[in-house]
Write a protein that holds these residues in place. Structure first.
Motif, short mmCIF file in Angstrom:
data_model
loop_
_atom_site.label_atom_id
_atom_site.label_comp_id
_atom_site.label_asym_id
_atom_site.label_seq_id
_atom_site.Cartn_x
_atom_site.Cartn_y
_atom_site.Cartn_z
N GLN B 42 -3.63 -7.38 -11.75
CA GLN B 42 -3.33 -8.75 -11.36
C GLN B 42 -2.59 -9.48 -12.47
N ASP B 43 -2.19 -8.73 -13.48
CA ASP B 43 -1.43 -9.34 -14.57
C ASP B 43 0.03 -9.43 -14.15
N ARG B 143 -0.97 -18.98 -18.08
CA ARG B 143 -1.70 -17.74 -18.33
C ARG B 143 -1.30 -16.66 -17.34
N ASP B 144 -1.06 -17.07 -16.11
CA ASP B 144 -0.68 -16.10 -15.07
C ASP B 144 -0.18 -16.92 -13.88
N MET B 145 0.07 -16.23 -12.77
CA MET B 145 0.47 -16.94 -11.57
C MET B 145 -0.69 -17.79 -11.05
N ALA B 146 -0.37 -18.72 -10.14
CA ALA B 146 -1.40 -19.56 -9.55
C ALA B 146 -2.48 -18.70 -8.92
N SER B 147 -2.06 -17.73 -8.12
CA SER B 147 -3.05 -16.84 -7.55
C SER B 147 -2.68 -15.39 -7.86
N PRO B 148 -3.26 -14.85 -8.91
CA PRO B 148 -2.94 -13.47 -9.28
C PRO B 148 -3.27 -12.48 -8.18
N ASN B 220 3.52 -18.28 -4.24
CA ASN B 220 2.96 -18.21 -5.59
C ASN B 220 3.93 -18.72 -6.64
N LEU B 228 1.79 -25.40 -12.73
CA LEU B 228 1.11 -24.77 -13.87
C LEU B 228 1.90 -24.84 -15.16
N HIS B 574 -3.47 -9.69 -21.40
CA HIS B 574 -3.62 -10.49 -20.21
C HIS B 574 -3.95 -11.92 -20.60
N GLY B 575 -3.18 -12.88 -20.07
CA GLY B 575 -3.38 -14.27 -20.48
C GLY B 575 -2.29 -14.73 -21.41
N GLU C 13 -10.34 -16.04 -4.05
CA GLU C 13 -8.92 -16.41 -4.14
C GLU C 13 -8.57 -16.91 -5.54
N GLN C 14 -9.56 -17.06 -6.35
CA GLN C 14 -9.31 -17.61 -7.68
C GLN C 14 -8.76 -16.56 -8.62
N GLY C 15 -8.91 -15.28 -8.23
CA GLY C 15 -8.45 -14.24 -9.12
C GLY C 15 -9.34 -14.19 -10.34
N HIS C 16 -8.83 -13.62 -11.38
CA HIS C 16 -9.69 -13.39 -12.53
C HIS C 16 -9.55 -14.43 -13.59
N LEU C 17 -8.44 -15.18 -13.54
CA LEU C 17 -8.24 -16.13 -14.63
C LEU C 17 -8.88 -17.44 -14.25
N HIS C 19 -8.96 -20.76 -14.26
CA HIS C 19 -8.15 -21.92 -14.63
C HIS C 19 -8.95 -23.21 -14.50
N TYR C 22 -9.05 -26.73 -16.43
CA TYR C 22 -7.88 -27.58 -16.54
C TYR C 22 -7.10 -27.66 -15.24
N TRP C 31 -7.78 -31.65 -18.30
CA TRP C 31 -6.44 -31.08 -18.20
C TRP C 31 -5.72 -31.33 -19.50
N TYR C 42 -3.80 -25.76 -6.79
CA TYR C 42 -2.80 -24.77 -6.38
C TYR C 42 -3.11 -24.24 -4.99
N MET C 46 -0.39 -24.12 -2.05
CA MET C 46 0.02 -22.86 -1.43
C MET C 46 -0.13 -22.95 0.08
#
Lengths: 138, 617, 335
Positions: B42-43, B143-148, B220, B228, B574-575, C13-17, C19, C22, C31, C42, C46
């Motif tokens: 997901q990176d 850090r990454d896309m809105a929704s990885p 995305n 972001l 990652h990040g 849906e939040q994925g791993h990061l 966020h 903020y 923020w 987001y 979307m």
């Protein structure tokens, strides 16, 4: 909905429902009255019916997006980024409908030409196409 | 002001902001093993590489197909028996002479697949998919896309679309063979040709999956760019790459759904017997029941996608070129705002010009007038961009590295390909030119080769960011000069063929008295194409060898660029940034400002320093 | 920091990061980055952009519909076509579809209420209004099923056959005797165990193409002798006993005998396709609503830092379905 109290926004929702219902009823009424279902022999001009029904539908769409979908309470940039692109459809509508109309005209023309009997007495102008027909081709 | 002294890490630490990234990452459970790191990653950086490598594989397949049909066109009488092991029954060998001929149906299948693969899989997914993924979070400081997760799904839908298309190559009736535009009736009647049956069904399935991928990606990219951006990264401080990716994503988001509409209606015509796109059709002397539809309607719907699609392909290349030109000319991009507005203008116009692809399809000539006018207006923003690129180069301290060479090659190709577009955009001239090799030459130069050049510029330039190594510079230059000369050698003569009226999509020309004297020109084109093809193989070898054997990057910012991606560690995890996210204080093009070679975006303005013109809004 | 890391695991849906700190507070000090220009999460953004693209899919269909309709010399009159009402009523123009529209509007209203209760973090309220929304959606689908059934099985409209059309000239329907008087032969054959009666020109080869019937409606009332004007709508009767369409004979003022022609087949195919595509959206909306209702009931959203935002997102989708119906209603039923 940050700027409205809970009670106010609740009221607004049911007002909205009444509004949509009334607008829909008006649309149907225009369709029925305009085509002579209600009062015998009474017709509205077609253009007036179409314009008013399209206008009312657009108003309904505006109301759903702005009130029910809370677009009114979003930042202007967000609203514009969603709404402006739909403007790209305007030219598509014009062009497609014009095309449809032109297919219709051509089919009619072809049908008429097929049914036509050739007038042998007509003198040759030396031109392949009769200029009279060119006008119809559009 | 005199010399700016800064240490990037200190700047990020002091000026950047803390999003408590590490509080949540005690061991990244999402990248705990090989599969989650490299396959279902997901990176965004890994996903970008996945798009790139998949795109390269498809490019080789698609280009290989073009070599086969170029052989047919250049040497129609020579034997193709040697390729029978690959093509099987599509090569028929004459038993007495031993000469193998390409099956005409398969020639059409090859042309169709070449177009589909290159347009959608390589130049859409492989180009904007790769660089939007790689650069958007890095250059806006996210850090990454809105929704990885959706981002990962975007790649995998593309992958499945590719698998379906690949499988269709092995159908006994062959893949779809009605042209990449899939006009009815060839696409709408399963019995119309060999490829129109199962081949077309799989083609549609593949493209619908592809559209899902484009939409997942596009939603995305747009959200990421809009929402972001790091502290200080206003819209007017974004590099032109990001502007290009943003507009590209919007174009895809608005135009691909219309393609889905058209394809679903085609599927109804095929399966349910409806007549959206069919009317008064006879097949094998028998009248079909389809009445009342119009094949031109399909063309309208298709090109409502198709024309924006052209800009979906070229805009990312324009963005990459702008960035590379500026970095390697050591000059700010000329007319930053004009560049942005011309991208916007091109994007807007791309939605109202679609019928210029159909002047000779029976479009009402009255409405064609408008399409001609709108089309010719595109020349204005395009010319603005070209002028600005050249002005950026003027007086620059140019570093002729491979990336820069390809970026300049892009400008050259965009000019020569764009000019012929003005010819074709005129309905009157189009009467002579349509469906000839002139068209083929035009769109291959302006959106095929040019987009590839933008892509190569991007790959050579950002390879150090992707893999921490450089690509081989010597091979890069051989690749550039060979491809540059070769591309013109292939497509320049095609203009003459086209003006002489040689139609495209013909299987062979030697039966026509009029065209037979072009046989040597066709041979020349074919030979040039083969050479260029092998040069691309050279590039692929360079790419993969450099991943493991290339010269190592030793500094974070090897090109001396200003944008944020060069403030991440060489081997960014990652990040992207290990600690704080950097904050941005200036636009992306402070090169040669006040006597300083370059000032990264993270460096704060000094007291006496003025912001550049673009910031004063 | 209000949330713990275990909490992240249940947000797909939040994925791993993560966020969150903020991203999800609207304008709080958390923020630390630049201004979030759109002040929306987001996820909502979307959803908006997805809806925008979906709007273009529908636009593609509706514009194609318009182009085809413009290309036809005649088009069925909607208030003639859509005039049936459950319970065997006929000749009630547009009444049933108005009811359908109300149902959809109501379900939109209940959805807004569910979102409002979500803002108050009132779990029971959200569940109550969402359940009503689901009922509304299901009711709409039920109405649509009834409408399709009536059109297909009673009136005989299919994607390839459209018995609804409009007269291009005035005339009078003929009785059997009048047709015979004009030199046609009366033919009676067995089909599906019932007797079909029609009239044929002597020597006509293609029977299906040339047979004429005496006008009668679905209730078997014979309408021969009735007159009609130009642009009056008609329906070619589908005989449920013989399974035959019965194009009837009529006479125009100039004395020639004609037969009712089938209407543009694009009408049926476009109607079923576009309302079907919309119905598919309603159906998937109902499924998503159900899933989210279950999640609400399980308390999943109650402890999330973005609370009931998922309800808001499905709400956007649901209103969009209503929005599309505004235009489907306009072009298929009103114009």
């Amino acid at each position: 909905m940050a700027d409205l109290s809970y009670e106010d926004s609740k009221k607004l929702v049911f007002k909205g429902m009444a509004l949509l219902a009334v607008v829909t009823l008006i649309e149907v009424a225009i369709a029925l009255v305009g085509k002579g279902y209600v009062i015998e022999g009474f017709h509205l001009p077609v253009w007036l019916m179409y314009i008013s029904m399209i206008g009312l539908s657009l108003y309904k769409a505006y109301f759903i997006v702005y009130e029910f979908m809370h677009m009114k309470y979003e930042v202007k940039g967000l609203a514009m980024s969603v709404l402006l692109p739909t403007g790209l459809l305007v030219w598509a509508v014009i062009a497609f409908f014009n095309e449809g109309n032109s297919w219709n005209q051509r089919r009619t023309l072809i049908k008429e030409k097929n049914a036509e009997t050739i007038d042998d007495t007509r003198k040759s102008t030396g031109s392949i196409i009769d200029l009279k027909d060119v006008k119809n081709l559009n | 002001m005199s010399v700016v002294n800064y240490d990037e890490d200190v700047l990020i630490k002091e000026q950047g902001f803390d999003d408590h990234f590490h509080d949540h990452h005690h061991g990244d459970k999402y990248q705990s093993n090989f599969i989650t790191t490299y396959i279902f990653s997901q990176d965004h950086k890994i996903i970008g590489k996945q798009f790139l490598i998949t795109g390269m594989i498809w490019a080789i397949i698609g280009a290989g197909m073009s070599i086969i049909f170029r052989l047919q066109l250049g040497f129609p009488d020579d034997s193709l028996t040697w390729i029978k092991p690959l093509l099987g029954k599509w090569i028929t060998v004459n038993e007495t002479t031993g000469i193998g001929t390409l099956a005409p149906e398969f020639y059409y299948a090859l042309v169709t697949m070449h177009g589909t693969i290159l347009v959608f899989f390589v130049l859409t997914a492989g180009l904007s998919g790769t660089f939007s993924n790689l650069l958007i979070p890095l250059q806006i400081g996210a850090r990454d896309m809105a929704s990885p997760l959706l981002n990962m799904l975007s790649y995998w839908f593309f992958f499945i679309a590719g698998v379906v298309m690949f499988c269709s190559l092995f159908l006994s009736t062959g893949p779809f063979a009605g042209g990449w535009t899939a006009y009815p009736p060839l696409s709408a009647l399963p019995q119309a040709s060999d490829g129109s049956g199962a081949g077309m069904t799989m083609w549609v399935a593949s493209l619908v999956l592809f559209v899902v991928s484009v939409l997942l990606g596009g939603v995305n990219y747009i959200t990421t760019v809009l929402n972001l951006r790091t502290k200080g990264m206003t819209m007017w401080r974004m590099p032109l790459t990001i502007w290009a990716f943003l507009i590209t994503a919007i174009l895809g988001l608005l135009s691909f759904p219309v393609l889905v509409s058209a394809l679903l209606l085609v599927m109804c015509d095929r399966g349910l017997g409806t007549s959206f796109f069919l009317s008064e059709i006879f097949v094998g002397g028998e009248a079909l029941n389809h009445v009342g539809g119009s094949p031109v309607l399909y063309q309208h719907l298709f090109w409502f996608l198709g024309h924006p699609e052209v800009y979906i392909i070229i805009l990312p290349a324009m963005g990459l070129t702008s960035e590379v030109l500026s970095v390697h000319a050591r000059k700010p991009i000329f007319g930053y705002k004009a560049m942005v507005f011309s991208i916007l203008a091109i994007a807007f116009l791309s939605f109202i010009v679609w019928a210029h692809h159909m002047f000779m399809s029976g479009v009402n000539p009255f409405i064609s007038n408008f399409f001609v006018i709108f089309t010719l207006i595109i020349a204005v923003p395009s010319a603005v961009k070209v002028f600005n690129w050249i002005a950026t180069l003027y007086g620059g301290n140019i570093r002729f590295v491979s990336a820069m060479l390809f970026a300049m090659g892009f400008v050259s190709l965009f000019i020569s390909g764009g000019l012929t577009g003005i010819f074709l955009g005129n309905a009157a001239i189009d009467i002579q030119m349509h469906d000839t090799y002139f068209v083929v030459a035009h769109f291959h130069i302006v959106m095929g080769i040019a987009a590839f050049f933008g892509m190569f510029a991007g790959i050579y330039h950002w390879f150090p960011k992707m893999y921490g190594r450089f690509m081989n510079e010597t091979l890069g230059r051989i690749h550039f000069w060979g491809t540059m000369i070769g591309a013109y050698a292939i497509f320049w003569p095609m203009h003459y063929l086209g003006m002489a009226g040689v139609p495209r999509r013909y299987y062979r020309f030697d039966n026509f008295e009029t065209f037979s004297h072009f046989s040597q020109m066709n041979q020349f084109i074919t030979i040039a194409a083969i050479i260029v093809f092998f040069l691309q193989i050279l590039f692929v070898v360079n790419f993969f060898v450099s991943i493991w054997k290339g010269k190592r990057v030793t500094t974070k910012n090897p090109w001396g660029a200003t944008t944020l991606e060069w403030t991440t560690p060489i081997d960014a995890g990652h990040g992207n940034w290990p600690g704080n996210i950097p904050a941005v204080h200036r636009w992306a093009y402070d090169y040669g400002k006040d006597g300083v070679e370059f000032i990264p975006q993270i460096v704060p303005l000094t007291d006496e320093e003025k912001e550049n013109e673009a910031d004063l809004h | 920091m209000a949330h713990d890391t275990a909490h992240t695991d249940v947000i797909p849906e939040q994925g791993h990061l993560e966020h969150k700190d903020y991203m999800d507070s609207h304008d709080g000090p958390a923020w630390g980055g630049g201004k979030r220009p759109f002040k929306a999460s987001y996820g909502k953004l979307m959803m908006w952009y997805f809806l925008l693209s979906d709007a273009f899919t529908f636009a593609g269909f509706l514009i194609a519909y318009g182009a085809i309709r413009f290309s036809m010399p005649t088009w069925p009159v909607p208030d003639h076509v859509f005039s049936a009402f459950p319970g065997g009523f006929h000749g009630w123009p547009l009444i049933f579809v108005t009811v359908m529209t109300f149902v959809l509007i109501l379900s939109s209203v209940t959805m807004v209420r569910a979102v409002q209760e979500g803002h108050r973090r009132n779990k029971r309220g959200v569940m109550f209004w969402m359940a009503l929304t689901i009922i509304g959606g299901a009711a709409f689908l039920g109405c649509q099923a009834w409408e399709w059934n009536t059109m297909i099985n009673e009136e005989g409209v299919t994607v390839t056959k459209n018995p609804f059309s409009t007269h291009l000239q005035g005339g009078t329907y003929l009785t059997g005797a009048e047709i015979e008087g004009a030199g046609f032969e009366k033919v009676m054959t067995e089909t599906h165990g019932k007797t079909a009666t029609y009239y044929l020109e002597p020597g006509a080869e293609d029977i299906e193409e040339n047979r004429l019937f005496v006008k009668q409606n679905h209730q078997k009332e014979v309408l021969a002798g009735e007159s009609f004007k130009e642009e009056d709508p008609y329906l070619i009767t589908y005989n449920h006993d013989t399974h035959l369409y019965e194009p009837s004979a009529f006479k125009t003022p100039d004395g020639s005998i004609h037969k009712e022609a089938f209407g543009p087949i694009a009408f049926g195919s476009l109607f079923f396709f576009i309302t079907g595509f919309h119905g598919f959206h309603v159906f998937s909306g109902v499924v998503f609503l159900l899933i989210i209702l279950i999640n609400v009931a399980s308390g999943l959203y109650h402890n999330r830092s973005n609370n009931y935002e998922m309800v808001e997102k499905i709400g956007l989708y649901w209103h969009f379905v209503d929005l599309v119906w505004v235009f489907v209603f306009l072009v298929f039923y009103l114009l």
